[in-house]
Motif scaffolding. Sequence first.
Motif, mmCIF file in Angstrom:
data_model
loop_
_atom_site.group_PDB
_atom_site.id
_atom_site.type_symbol
_atom_site.label_atom_id
_atom_site.label_comp_id
_atom_site.label_asym_id
_atom_site.label_seq_id
_atom_site.Cartn_x
_atom_site.Cartn_y
_atom_site.Cartn_z
ATOM 1 N N UNK A 1 13.845 46.973 108.314
ATOM 2 C CA UNK A 1 14.951 46.770 108.132
ATOM 3 C C UNK A 1 15.557 44.930 108.061
ATOM 4 N N UNK A 2 14.763 44.606 109.599
ATOM 5 C CA UNK A 2 15.363 43.075 109.106
ATOM 6 C C UNK A 2 14.161 42.383 108.661
ATOM 7 N N UNK B 1 3.446 30.034 111.957
ATOM 8 C CA UNK B 1 4.058 31.038 110.682
ATOM 9 C C UNK B 1 3.619 30.074 110.031
ATOM 10 N N UNK B 2 3.328 30.631 108.598
ATOM 11 C CA UNK B 2 2.912 30.663 107.228
ATOM 12 C C UNK B 2 4.274 29.973 106.799
ATOM 13 N N UNK B 3 3.884 29.112 105.662
ATOM 14 C CA UNK B 3 5.257 28.525 104.462
ATOM 15 C C UNK B 3 6.159 29.687 103.879
ATOM 16 N N UNK B 4 7.134 29.663 104.095
ATOM 17 C CA UNK B 4 7.816 30.748 103.439
ATOM 18 C C UNK B 4 7.640 31.495 105.523
ATOM 19 N N UNK B 5 7.050 31.851 106.206
ATOM 20 C CA UNK B 5 7.027 32.435 106.989
ATOM 21 C C UNK B 5 8.203 32.590 107.929
ATOM 22 N N UNK B 6 8.886 33.968 108.823
ATOM 23 C CA UNK B 6 9.512 34.130 109.907
ATOM 24 C C UNK B 6 9.534 34.247 110.831
ATOM 25 N N UNK B 7 10.458 34.242 111.405
ATOM 26 C CA UNK B 7 9.881 34.216 113.784
ATOM 27 C C UNK B 7 10.747 35.670 113.629
ATOM 28 N N UNK B 8 10.480 36.454 114.428
ATOM 29 C CA UNK B 8 11.885 37.680 114.682
ATOM 30 C C UNK B 8 11.703 37.714 116.073
ATOM 31 N N UNK B 9 12.907 37.610 116.639
ATOM 32 C CA UNK B 9 12.987 37.354 118.427
ATOM 33 C C UNK B 9 13.740 38.482 118.388
ATOM 34 N N UNK C 1 18.295 45.463 118.699
ATOM 35 C CA UNK C 1 18.285 47.118 118.416
ATOM 36 C C UNK C 1 17.324 47.763 116.699
ATOM 37 N N UNK C 2 16.783 46.555 116.424
ATOM 38 C CA UNK C 2 16.330 46.513 114.846
ATOM 39 C C UNK C 2 16.658 46.732 113.701
ATOM 40 N N UNK C 3 18.319 46.240 113.648
ATOM 41 C CA UNK C 3 18.906 46.005 112.979
ATOM 42 C C UNK C 3 19.312 47.795 111.895
ATOM 43 N N UNK C 4 18.975 48.857 112.975
ATOM 44 C CA UNK C 4 19.151 50.456 112.969
ATOM 45 C C UNK C 4 20.670 50.074 112.498
#
Length: 349
Positions: A168-169, A258-266, A294-297
């Motif tokens: 989801x996120x 992170x690679x280019x265009x990557x995202x870190x999810x906390x 909550x997992x953007x649930x």
Amino acid sequence: MRGVVFDGERYTVVRDLELRDPGPGEVVVAVTAAGLCRSDLSVLDGTIPFPVPVVLGHEGAGVVEAVGPGVSHVAPGDPVALSTLANCGTCADCDRGRPTLCRGAIGRAGRPFSRGGEPLFQFAATSVLAERTVVRAVQAVRLPDGIPPASAAVLGCAVLTGLGAVLNRARVAPGDTVVVIGAGGVGLNVLQGARLAGAATAVAVDTDPAKEGTARLFGATHFLTSADAVRTVLPTGADHVFECVGSPALIRRAVDLLDRGGQAILLGMPAPTAEAAFRPAALFLDKSILGCRYGTSRPQHDIPRYAALYRQGRLLLDELVTAVHPVEDFARAVASTQGGGGARTVLMF
């Protein structure tokens, strides 16, 4: 009735809890199983401030015992998994399918329990470490028959958070590369979420080498005991790095990996006053840092979906439960969880 009460200094398994009747739009659930999540331990050690006295527990499953006026989607006798999202269902965010952002579901601790005439708070709108609890109807998600109670319990937090963060996120796509920092209950579900999403590489990072076998079972293609070694597997970095520990230092490492265009999810829960530092220049190549509650649930949508995957043999639930104790052995369950050796300890009523 039995339950686990925390008074701000110590926890106690009591036998004299009382619960009010359900009101309009509410459901009483007889709890069969409750997972012990690190968020519960964070209440005990003060990392998560919460008013006391409080009945603990927020990851659970049970059977509907009674319903209040206006409830039609579940009935007495139905098996249900419980969500912590007591969202209103009518605000703009709920209408857009974003119940995790509903302001009516954040920071409003109810008090449906009492003991000796004193009201007790309800943790995370659920308090499943009690024989019975009362929740908003939207929190009770009907389950198909045949899911063992202990496995059904973990749907309500670890699975929703981990899989939701991926699907989801982060919206991991086939062929993406993933790093998961922390191979506990949530981290394992991030790994199996990455597997379901078709990630090409999923690197699990955990300081405990004993977790390697379980991490690989859930979908890890590589296992490392230090984030410093991630670049040996992914020289240019990862598309997605999930931080599942709640450590400011590891949040910094997540950004650095992170690679280019990557995202870190906390996903980990640090103390409310904790701060993390990183170099802003590290984000210039279209990198991003995403919070994730909550997992953007959407529990009424996601839990049945995950239950169907379990029944198809594609989602691991039974394997998440590494220890089961009666609720009277709560102290032993706490010690087991603090030891970090397993994925989820479940308490049974």
